[in-house]
Design an enzyme around this catalytic site. Structure first.
Site, PDB file in Angstrom:
ATOM      1  N   ASP A  32       0.874  -1.151   0.000  1.00  0.00           N
ATOM      2  CA  ASP A  32       0.000   0.000   0.000  1.00  0.00           C
ATOM      3  C   ASP A  32       0.925   1.217   0.000  1.00  0.00           C
ATOM      4  OD1 ASP A  32      -2.369   1.524   0.510  1.00  0.00           O
ATOM      5  OD2 ASP A  32      -1.757   1.655   2.602  1.00  0.00           O
TER       6      ASP A  32
ATOM      7  N   ASP B 249      -1.144  -0.553   6.077  1.00  0.00           N
ATOM      8  CA  ASP B 249      -1.152   0.096   7.391  1.00  0.00           C
ATOM      9  C   ASP B 249      -2.430  -0.207   8.159  1.00  0.00           C
ATOM     10  OD1 ASP B 249      -2.873   1.531   5.900  1.00  0.00           O
ATOM     11  OD2 ASP B 249      -1.913   3.470   6.167  1.00  0.00           O
TER      12      ASP B 249
ATOM     13  N   ASP C 164      -7.442  -1.142   4.509  1.00  0.00           N
ATOM     14  CA  ASP C 164      -6.991  -2.273   3.700  1.00  0.00           C
ATOM     15  C   ASP C 164      -6.958  -3.581   4.493  1.00  0.00           C
ATOM     16  OD1 ASP C 164      -4.808  -1.655   5.174  1.00  0.00           O
ATOM     17  OD2 ASP C 164      -3.489  -1.189   3.502  1.00  0.00           O
TER      18      ASP C 164
HETATM   19  P1  ADP Z   1      -3.638   4.268  -0.241  1.00  0.00           P
HETATM   20  O1  ADP Z   1      -4.066   3.126  -1.050  1.00  0.00           O
HETATM   21  O2  ADP Z   1      -2.520   5.020  -0.904  1.00  0.00           O
HETATM   22  O3  ADP Z   1      -3.353   3.957   1.169  1.00  0.00           O
HETATM   23  P2  ADP Z   1      -6.350   5.122   0.368  1.00  0.00           P
HETATM   24  O4  ADP Z   1      -7.086   4.012  -0.295  1.00  0.00           O
HETATM   25  O5  ADP Z   1      -6.295   5.135   1.838  1.00  0.00           O
HETATM   26  O6  ADP Z   1      -4.874   5.307  -0.233  1.00  0.00           O
HETATM   27  O7  ADP Z   1      -6.968   6.485  -0.122  1.00  0.00           O
HETATM   28  C1  ADP Z   1      -6.944   6.802  -1.494  1.00  0.00           C
HETATM   29  C2  ADP Z   1      -7.214   8.258  -1.746  1.00  0.00           C
HETATM   30  O8  ADP Z   1      -8.517   8.589  -1.292  1.00  0.00           O
HETATM   31  C3  ADP Z   1      -6.296   9.180  -1.024  1.00  0.00           C
HETATM   32  O9  ADP Z   1      -5.128   9.451  -1.756  1.00  0.00           O
HETATM   33  C4  ADP Z   1      -7.158  10.428  -0.886  1.00  0.00           C
HETATM   34  O10 ADP Z   1      -7.080  11.197  -2.069  1.00  0.00           O
HETATM   35  C5  ADP Z   1      -8.553   9.879  -0.761  1.00  0.00           C
HETATM   36  N1  ADP Z   1      -8.986   9.799   0.630  1.00  0.00           N
HETATM   37  C6  ADP Z   1      -9.201   8.673   1.351  1.00  0.00           C
HETATM   38  N2  ADP Z   1      -9.621   8.943   2.574  1.00  0.00           N
HETATM   39  C7  ADP Z   1      -9.643  10.285   2.687  1.00  0.00           C
HETATM   40  C8  ADP Z   1      -9.964  11.194   3.739  1.00  0.00           C
HETATM   41  N3  ADP Z   1     -10.336  10.766   4.953  1.00  0.00           N
HETATM   42  N4  ADP Z   1      -9.881  12.501   3.471  1.00  0.00           N
HETATM   43  C9  ADP Z   1      -9.484  12.930   2.270  1.00  0.00           C
HETATM   44  N5  ADP Z   1      -9.169  12.157   1.258  1.00  0.00           N
HETATM   45  C10 ADP Z   1      -9.242  10.836   1.437  1.00  0.00           C
HETATM   46 MG    MG Z   2      -3.662   3.231   3.064  1.00  0.00          MG
END
Ligand code: ADP
Ligand code: MG
Length: 618
Positions: free
Chosen positions: A320, A512, A516
């Site tokens: 991730d 993390d 996920d």
């Molecule tokens: P990653 O796979 O890189 O861990 P996430 O799946 O957690 O990323 O989130 C993907 C995207 O969704 C983030 O890059 C962000 O743009 C958006 N996002 C997710 N949760 C939030 C939040 N609580 N506030 C703002 N943006 C969010």
């Molecule tokens: Mg993440």
């Protein structure tokens, strides 16, 4: 000494005394051979009764085909053909071996527990009337405790006064002390080094970090690992094969080679003893226990031996991005406001995120000057992989990425700045955009370099947009990137990876634990970052890195490799020795006692070859 060890020691000691007495008296002619038989039977009964009983208990589940059965058959057989001295002698050595087994197992278990029992018994409670020493388990949330330098931190707490350096080695394996000041979290099991702190209790003793770590490791010790399950299956086939070999020895050679019937029966009984794989069976759990304890000393919690085995077969590592390869501690780089003051925009966004566990949300909150009053916020709805919605001061606020905007059909102005753009919608109107930037963890670079060198595949999956994903991947040296993945896309992708894997290859997912968890569970091995803090990670993962330090995965892989190497070496050595001993027994070169003595030597060598893993260097 545990109860188990004590019982066994008494049993073996008493049996050995009787055996020695009878043996001496029979040798000097004090006891007639007829009477000596009863003496040996007595010694045998004292030593073997518990083994017989254990074996009887295994009959209903059809689990009695093991090394105990071989010994029982061989020794009763020896009594029947009039070799009572050998029968009792062999049982004596066998039981000494069992004693070594319980001692070494209980020692290793204890060393794991000692290593981890980093919880102090008492704590100093600060009350209005003064200070008072209380039992750690009696502390309640919200109470104030006093932490003197040099003392262990009893429960998870937040510093309310003072600043100091904290040694977290016992939890994270990290030996550099960490500074803490008012507002910082303290974890139970770490040590306050330099000055007095006052702190507010945040978690009860049994929910605090050290207790949770202990629980996980204790569970891991109890579980049957893949290799042990394998050993079980192995004995199921091995035991009948040994018995068959013995039966054939009784039936065939007298016909083909001639010779005395009773000689061949005796040799067959020795074959049963020689085939006994007890030494091997002891060393396997020792190696896994050693590995688990070595890993926890290096800041890696391993849930079971099976995932160590899987880790050594891993060929694909899926990561991730946010919070795993990058710090997830975003800095606000730019605020592009439409209309309202920039401060107000940041404040609204941060307020909406005030309950969020997502790194973006937490970074927005910490970017605000004033802490947010959570009473202003209600009706929070999370859209995983997109953002969230909340009602702040009676305004409906949406905070999220482009996908969120498209999905909800909001009008917005796409930002073309480098970094992660977070768009803010207030009461349906576009209010502006906050540009955040993230930092790649130094440990991630080290890890990816190591994986590339080992020619193991590294894959990055992220919910972030293509542009950011590509730039992070390029900097890290990852060639395979999947961007704009929703949490469920990640599950799909990992599943399809796993389906295309050939037999024996394993997939590791490193995340993390924030949105996920399903992938962590699905992967052959789920590794979660940040055991200090995230409950989700602790629940879902097979391996937990106590510190947010991806390069600890290298330690985990190395230790697992050492465990599996030792297991393999022990198996080859033990089985090889068994083959030699069985051949010698067939040719009539060894007695029953020698056969079991040889097994003890094998056992000792196997145990030594497992013990050192506990001390596996970083
Ligand atoms: P990653 O796979 O890189 O861990 P996430 O799946 O957690 O990323 O989130 C993907 C995207 O969704 C983030 O890059 C962000 O743009 C958006 N996002 C997710 N949760 C939030 C939040 N609580 N506030 C703002 N943006 C969010
Ligand atoms: Mg993440």
């Amino acid at each position: 000494m545990t109860k188990e060890v004590k019982y066994k020691a008494v049993e073996v000691g008493a049996g050995a005394l009787i055996y020695a007495g009878v043996w001496a008296m029979a040798s000097y002619g004090i006891l007639e051979e007829r009477h000596a038989l009863w003496g040996f039977i007595l010694a045998y009964a004292v030593m073997a009764a518990s083994t017989y009983w254990e074996q009887l208990k295994k009959v209903p589940g059809f689990r009695f085909l093991d090394e105990n059965l071989l010994m029982i058959l061989a020794t009763t057989g020896a009594f029947c053909v009039g070799r009572s001295r050998e029968a009792a002698g062999a049982m004596l050595f066998y039981q000494v071996g069992k004693l070594v087994e319980v001692i070494s197992l209980s020692r290793t278990r204890r060393s794991v527990a000692d290593l981890l029992d980093i919880r102090p018994e008492s704590a100093i409670l600060k009350e209005e009337g003064g200070e008072r020493t209380v039992l750690t388990r009696e502390l309640k949330k919200g109470q104030t405790i006093l932490l003197r330098p040099g003392e262990k931190i009893p429960v998870d707490a937040v510093v309310t006064e003072g600043s100091s350096m904290i040694d977290m080695k016992a939890l994270t394996g990290e030996s550099d002390p960490k500074p803490v000041a008012v507002g910082d979290r303290l974890y139970s099991g770490s040590v306050n080094l330099t000055s007095v702190l006052e702190a507010k209790v945040q978690k009860l003793y049994q929910d605090s970090t050290a207790s949770r770590i202990m629980r996980i490791v204790e569970e891991a010790n109890g579980k049957k690992t893949g290799a042990l399950a394998f050993a079980d299956r192995f004995t199921r086939f091995y035991t009948p094969a040994a018995i068959l070999a013995a039966v054939l020895t009784v039936l065939l050679p007298p016909l083909l080679l001639g010779g005395d019937e009773s000689t061949w029966i005796y040799r067959a009984l020795i074959i049963l003893v020689a085939a006994c794989p007890c030494g091997l069976m002891v060393s396997l759990p020792l190696a896994f226990l050693g590995g688990i304890s070595a890993a926890s000393g290096q800041g890696v919690l391993v849930r079971s031996g099976a995932c160590m085995e899987a880790l050594t077969k891993a060929d694909t590592f899926v990561f991730d991005k946010t919070g795993t390869l990058t710090e997830g501690g975003f800095r606000v780089r730019k605020i592009l406001s439409e209309g309202m003051p920039e401060e107000r925009l940041l404040e609204l966004a941060a307020a909406a995120e005030c309950y969020s566990e997502h790194p973006i949300g937490q970074s927005l909150c910490s970017a605000c000057r004033e802490p947010i009053d959570p009473d202003r916020v209600s009706c929070v709805k999370i859209y995983p992989g997109c953002g969230l919605r909340a009602v702040v001061d009676e305004c409906t606020v949406y905070v999220g990425n482009e996908r969120m905007m498209e999905r909800k059909n909001f009008r917005y102005v796409p930002a073309d700045e480098p970094g992660t753009a977070v768009y803010v919608i207030v009461d349906g109107e576009y209010a502006g955009c906050i540009i955040l930037s993230d930092i790649i963890r130094p440990g991630a670079k080290k890890l990816i370099r190591w994986l590339n060198k080992k020619e193991l595949a590294a894959v990055m999956m992220t919910g972030d947009n293509d542009r950011i994903a590509e730039s992070v991947a390029a900097e890290l040296g990852i060639s395979s990137v999947f961007a704009e993945m929703m949490p469920e896309d990640k599950v799909e992708q990992v599943r399809s990876f796993m389906e295309s894997e050939t037999e024996g290859e394993k997939l590791v997912y490193v995340g993390d634990g924030i949105n996920d968890a399903p992938v962590l569970v699905l992967a052959d091995v789920g590794i979660a970052m940040g055991g200090l803090g995230s409950d989700a990670a602790l629940e879902a993962a097979d391996i937990i890195l106590m510190e947010d330090e991806p390069s600890r995965i290298i330690n985990a892989v190395r230790i697992s490799g050492a465990v599996m190497r030792s297991v393999r070496q022990n198996m080859i050595f033990a089985v090889g020795m068994k083959v030699v001993m069985v051949i010698l027994a067939f040719l009539g070169y060894i007695t029953m006692q020698n056969a079991i003595l040889a097994d003890m030597v094998v056992m000792l060598i196997n145990i030594l070859n497992s013990f050192w893993i506990t001390k596996y260097p970083e």
